[in-house]
Scaffold this active site. Structure first.
Site, PDB file in Angstrom:
ATOM      1  CB  SER A   7      -8.888   1.175  12.770  1.00 24.53           C
ATOM      2  OG  SER A   7      -8.256   0.250  11.910  1.00 24.53           O
ATOM      3  CB  CYS A  21      -2.720  -4.599   6.176  1.00 27.53           C
ATOM      4  SG  CYS A  21      -2.200  -3.018   6.854  1.00 27.53           S
ATOM      5  CG  HIS A  35      -2.778  -7.028   9.961  1.00 28.07           C
ATOM      6  ND1 HIS A  35      -1.565  -6.622   9.457  1.00 28.07           N
ATOM      7  CD2 HIS A  35      -3.485  -5.893  10.213  1.00 28.07           C
ATOM      8  CE1 HIS A  35      -1.537  -5.302   9.394  1.00 28.07           C
ATOM      9  NE2 HIS A  35      -2.690  -4.836   9.844  1.00 28.07           N
ATOM     10  CD  GLU A  41      -1.365   0.011   3.664  1.00 27.14           C
ATOM     11  OE1 GLU A  41      -1.780   1.131   3.997  1.00 27.14           O
ATOM     12  OE2 GLU A  41      -1.736  -1.049   4.193  1.00 27.14           O
TER      13      GLU A  41
END
Length: 390
Positions: free
Chosen positions: A201, A111, A233, A79
C-alpha cells in the site's frame, strides 16, 4: 464563476490514547510510533459515536440557518457506513434539520470518497449557482488490538460547505486522476476490521502520487515552485512526506524548505487524531490553514487524495482574501484541549464494546459522551440517534 470551500468543520471524539503509552504496552519502542509513523495521540470512538454522528457533529458547527435553506445536496463520503442500503447522508440530513428538498447520497471508495464528493459538488454548483453542497468525510479506522495496523487507527470527520464565491478556497478546475485494480487495503462485508498489505500500500501510494503529479505538470505547465504548500491524504503523518520527498529534488532549496515546513504544519492535527480515512486529506488542509502564520491569500495549495483499491487524484485550490477569518481556530483548539486521555486498558475495553448483530435491542448511555449528536441505541434493528440541542 468561482466554486470552492466556503466553510470547514471538524469533529473528533472526546477521548484519546497516548501513543507513547500504547507503544510501551505493545513492547514497541515509542519512537516507532511518534517518529517512525509520526503519531502522538489516537482518537478513540466510544460506542455512542459512529460515522454518522461524527459527520453530523462536524457539520453542526458550520451550518447556520441561511445554509440550511441553501443546501440542496448532502454527500457523505465514508468507508465505514452503518447500513448496506440506507445512506448515512439521510440520517445527517435529519439530525441537522436541513430542508426536505435536498438530495442525499453516500459515496464510497476507501479514503477517496470525500474527494469524489467534492468533485460532484463542484459540478452541481456550476449548474445551480445559488445552491450549497454539504460534503462530509467521516470514518473510524479500525484494524484490531495488537495488530500491525493498530497504531494507524483513529476517528473523526471533516465537513465542507461547497458553494459559489467561496470565502476560504477556490478549487481550480485542473485535476488528474488515476485508477488501478489492486488489493492493497480492503474490508470484506463480513468484517468490522480492515485488511491491509502495508508495504504494498505504501508503494502504491507513492507510485500513484508520482504518476498523477507528472501528468498534472504535463497538462498545466506548473511545477513545485507554483505551490505554496501541498497537503496529502495521511493514513499516518509520515506517509505524505515519503511521497513528497520523491519529487523535491526537482525544486530549489528555498522551495524545498518551504514545502517541508508547510507540510509539517499540515500534519499537526492528524498527529493528534490518527487516521480518519476519507477526512484525512481535509484534516491536513485544515491544520495547514488554521495553524500557519505566513500563507497569504492568493496562494496555491496542492492536494493529493488517495483511496486504496485504488484511485488517486491531484488537484489544487487558491486561498481567498481574509480566509483566516472564516476558520474556526479557537473552536478547534478548544476541542483538542477538552479531550480526555484514557489508559491503554480503558481503550481496549472501549474498542471491544460493539453493537449487537443478532437483532437485539440495546440502550446506550450518552451522558458520558460530550458530543451534541450521539447514537443512543438500537431498536428493532434501527439505529437511534439523538441531537441533544433538540
Amino acid at each position: 464563476m468561482k466554486i470552492g470551500i466556503d466553510k470547514i468543520g471538524f469533529y473528533t471524539p472526546h477521548i484519546y490514547v497516548d501513543m507513547n503509552k500504547l507503544a510501551v504496552a505493545r513492547n514497541v519502542e515509542p519512537e516507532k510510533f511518534t517518529i517512525g509513523i509520526g503519531q502522538d495521540k489516537m482518537a478513540v470512538p466510544p460506542i455512542t459515536q459512529d460515522s454518522v454522528t461524527l459527520g453530523a457533529n462536524a457539520a453542526l458547527e458550520i451550518i447556520d440557518q441561511a445554509d440550511k435553506e441553501a443546501i440542496d445536496f448532502v454527500i457523505f463520503g465514508t468507508e465505514t457506513g452503518i447500513d448496506h442500503s440506507k445512506s448515512g447522508a439521510v440520517y445527517i440530513h435529519h439530525l441537522l434539520g436541513l430542508k426536505p428538498n435536498a438530495r442525499c447520497v453516500e459515496v464510497k471508495h476507501a479514503c477517496y470518497g470525500a474527494t469524489a464528493g467534492i468533485q460532484m459538488a463542484k459540478g452541481h454548483v456550476a449548474l445551480n449557482p445559488e445552491s450549497k453542497v454539504l460534503v462530509i468525510g467521516s470514518d473510524i479506522a479500525r484494524y484490531g488490538l495488537n495488530t500491525g495496523g493498530e497504531s494507524t487507527q483513529g476517528a473523526g470527520a471533516v465537513a465542507l460547505l461547497i458553494s459559489a464565491n467561496p470565502r476560504i478556497m477556490t478549487l481550480e478546475n485542473n485535476s488528474v486522476s488515476l485508477t488501478a485494480d489492486i488489493m492493497d487495503f480492503w474490508r470484506p462485508l463480513y468484517s468490522d476490521k480492515a485488511l491491509v498489505d502495508g508495504k504494498f500500500s505504501n508503494e502504491q501510494y507513492i507510485s500513484f502520487f508520482q504518476k498523477v503529479w507528472e501528468k498534472y505538470k504535463e497538462e498545466t505547465g506548473m511545477d513545485l515552485e507554483d505551490f505554496e504548500a501541498m497537503c496529502y491524504h495521511l493514513p499516518y503523518t509520515k506517509m505524505g512526506l515519503k511521497a513528497m520527498r520523491t519529487v523535491l529534488e526537482d525544486a530549489s532549496e528555498e522551495v524545498q524548505e518551504r514545502l517541508k515546513e508547510h507540510y509539517r504544519v499540515s500534519t499537526l492535527y492528524n498527529r493528534n487524531v490518527g487516521n480518519i480515512y476519507t477526512g484525512s486529506l481535509y484534516l491536513s488542509l485544515l491544520s495547514l490553514l488554521e495553524l500557519n502564520d505566513d500563507i497569504k491569500a492568493g496562494s496555491r495549495i496542492g492536494m493529493f487524495s488517495y483511496g486504496s483499491g485504488a484511485v488517486g487524484e491531484f488537484f489544487s485550490g487558491i486561498l481567498e482574501e481574509n480566509y483566516k477569518e472564516h476558520l474556526l481556530v479557537k473552536e478547534h483548539k478548544d476541542l483538542f484541549e477538552s479531550r480526555k486521555e484514557v489508559t491503554v486498558e480503558e481503550y481496549e475495553q472501549i474498542f471491544e464494546k460493539t453493537l449487537p448483530t443478532d437483532g437485539s435491542n440495546i440502550e446506550l448511555d450518552i451522558n458520558e459522551d460530550s458530543a451534541t449528536i450521539c447514537l443512543s441505541g438500537l431498536t428493532d434493528d434501527m439505529r437511534q440517534y439523538v441531537n441533544k440541542m433538540r
